[in-house]
Structure formats: structure tokens, C-alpha cells
Write a protein that holds these residues in place. Structure first.
Motif, short mmCIF file in Angstrom:
data_model
loop_
_atom_site.label_atom_id
_atom_site.label_comp_id
_atom_site.label_asym_id
_atom_site.label_seq_id
_atom_site.Cartn_x
_atom_site.Cartn_y
_atom_site.Cartn_z
N GLY A 21 -0.59 -2.18 -16.32
CA GLY A 21 -1.81 -2.07 -17.11
C GLY A 21 -1.81 -0.93 -18.10
O GLY A 21 -2.20 -1.11 -19.25
N CYS A 22 -1.36 0.27 -17.67
CA CYS A 22 -1.48 1.45 -18.53
C CYS A 22 -0.17 2.15 -18.81
O CYS A 22 -0.12 3.08 -19.62
N CYS A 73 -6.20 0.90 -12.87
CA CYS A 73 -6.13 -0.41 -13.55
C CYS A 73 -6.55 -1.53 -12.61
O CYS A 73 -7.18 -2.51 -13.02
N CYS A 101 2.97 1.37 -14.24
CA CYS A 101 1.85 0.44 -14.06
C CYS A 101 1.85 -0.56 -15.23
O CYS A 101 1.99 -0.17 -16.39
N CYS A 143 -1.68 0.58 -11.11
CA CYS A 143 -2.19 1.81 -10.52
C CYS A 143 -3.62 1.52 -10.01
O CYS A 143 -4.21 0.50 -10.35
ZN LIG Z 1 -2.58 1.69 -14.71
#
Ligand SMILES: [Zn+2]
Ligand SMILES: [Zn+2]
Length: 235
Positions: free
Chosen positions: A27-28, A40, A25, A37
Motif C-alpha cells: 500500500g505505502c 494500510c 508494504c 502494514c
Molecule cells: Zn503501508
């Protein structure tokens, strides 16, 4: 031979997870079936209306000019961004800009960006904010140009790298607002004629100094209107 009913090894689980969730992902960094994901995606720092019609800053009420840009000599007609430059928004920019994760542009960034200018009339040309050749040599690509190409394709407009950065500038991040204006003054030149409505694209709007300087150069070269679109905006 070991029994087949023994505990499933960690690497076997990892291989299976990789099969179904082959990527990380943005974002994370966790495994995900898509670029973001679900977690996020749910916390994307989306900028909701009302925003200042001039600079795109989130405001309490619909306003043509906010306190932030009132009295400022901005050369662009409007600026919009779908995300705040924080959290997952910042991570998306980092993935594109510093990790050269270019898939982010067509699959995540451009669809979000195009949504911010959907109500606007058609644009004649989409122009990216340029990188000076010294920084281009270091990074290998201009993230704004990657975004501009995808945005232009989505809007059915042509993309033209009409702006050149004629001198190296310091990174705007480390400067105060007035230093930023001085830093980018006369830093850009337009090559070739520009006409009509231009959509100027960058990755992040911080104070708007770079976009304003570029918009001024485009108008001097013949652009009728210059509207700005960035993926993120400092709020
Ligand atoms: Zn994420
Ligand atoms: Zn404003």
C-alpha cells in the motif's frame, strides 16, 4: 579499532529492520512484516453492504437494481468486488498488474475476493477475463488468470481459461461509457462448452462493459448463470 559503543550506523539499523521487516508494504512502500502494514490494512477501501444486488455498487438501501444499472443491458447476473478502486485498493492492483507481484494474489487478493461470494451457492467453473495475445506478450501474464486460479482453489472449483480475446481492444481507462461498449463488442469468443454457474473473474470493474460482453459470450456458449467477481470496483 573503533569503539564498539560508538553510534549505531544507519546501515546496521537498516540491516536489522530488513531482518524483522523483510518486505515493502504493497500500500505505502514502507517496511512491513506482511504484504500490508497495519496502517494500510486499517484504511483498506472495503465495500460494506448494502450494495446493489445486480452490480455491487454501494447503495444507501438494499436494492435489486440501482440507479446506475437500471435500464442497462448487462449480460451478467451479478457483480461483486471487496474493494473500491482507490487508495490501497488501487495500489494492490498496481502491484499485481504492473509490478508482477504475484504473491499478492494468493495472500491478499483471493481471500478478500472469496469473502464477497461466500454466501453464493457453488460455482461450476471459474473463468478469467482474457488478455489479447499482444498485451499478454507485453506483460507476460494475465493478472485476471492469476486471480481466477487462486479464487478457484479457495472455492474448490475448477478454473478454465474458456474465453479468448479475438481482437485487440483499446485500454478502457481512456474511453467514455459508450465508447467502452463499442470497444469490447464481439471482442471475446468462448472455446469449448460451458455449463452451469460460472464465476467470471477480473482485476477491476469500471463500467462493467467488458464483464458484460464476456458474460454474454459465456451464456451463448451454454452457461446458465454468470456471476462476476473483481478485486476492485470503481464507485
Ligand atoms: Zn503501508
Ligand atoms: Zn446496480
Amino acid at each position: 579499532m573503533r569503539s564498539r559503543s560508538g553510534p549505531i550506523s544507519g546501515s546496521y539499523v537498516k540491516a536489522l529492520t530488513d531482518l524483522f521487516y523483510p518486505q515493502r508494504c504493497v500500500g505505502c512502500g514502507g517496511r512491513a512484516s506482511d504484504l500490508l502494514c497495519a496502517g494500510c490494512h486499517g484504511v483498506l477501501p472495503v465495500i460494506e453492504p448494502p450494495v446493489c444486488r445486480r452490480c455491487g455498487l454501494p447503495t444507501a438501501f438494499d436494492t435489486p437494481v440501482c440507479e446506475d444499472c437500471k435500464g442497462r443491458d448487462l449480460s451478467f447476473d451479478s457483480a461483486r468486488a471487496p474493494l473500491r478502486y482507490e487508495g490501497v485498493g488501487e495500489e494492490i492492483v498496481r502491484a499485481l498488474k504492473y509490478r508482477a507481484y504475484l504473491t499478492v494474489a494468493p495472500r491478499l487478493a483471493a481471500p478478500l475476493m472469496v469473502g464477497s461470494v461466500r454466501d453464493e451457492a457453488g460455482f461450476d467453473t471459474v473463468v478469467p477475463v482474457p488478455l489479447h495475445r499482444s498485451r499478454l506478450a507485453k506483460r507476460g501474464f494475465n493478472q485476471a488468470a492469476v486471480l481466477a486460479q487462486e479464487v478457484a482453489a479457495s472455492l474448490g472449483a475448477k478454473c478454465a481459461e474458456a474465453l479468448r480475446a479475438v481482437r485487440a481492444t483499446r485500454d478502457q481507462v481512456e474511453l467514455t461509457a459508450s465508447e467502452r461498449r463499442d470497444n469490447v463488442r464481439d471482442a471475446f469468443r468462448v472455446e469449448g462448452p460451458v455449463r452451469g454457474r460460472v464465476l467470471l473473474v477480473d482485476d477491476v470493474l469500471t463500467t462493467g462493459a467488458t464483464l458484460s460482453e464476456c458474460a454474454g459470450a459465456l451464456k451463448e456458449a451454454g452457461a446458465g448463470e454468470v456471476h462476476c467477481l473483481s478485486l476492485c470496483r470503481a464507485c
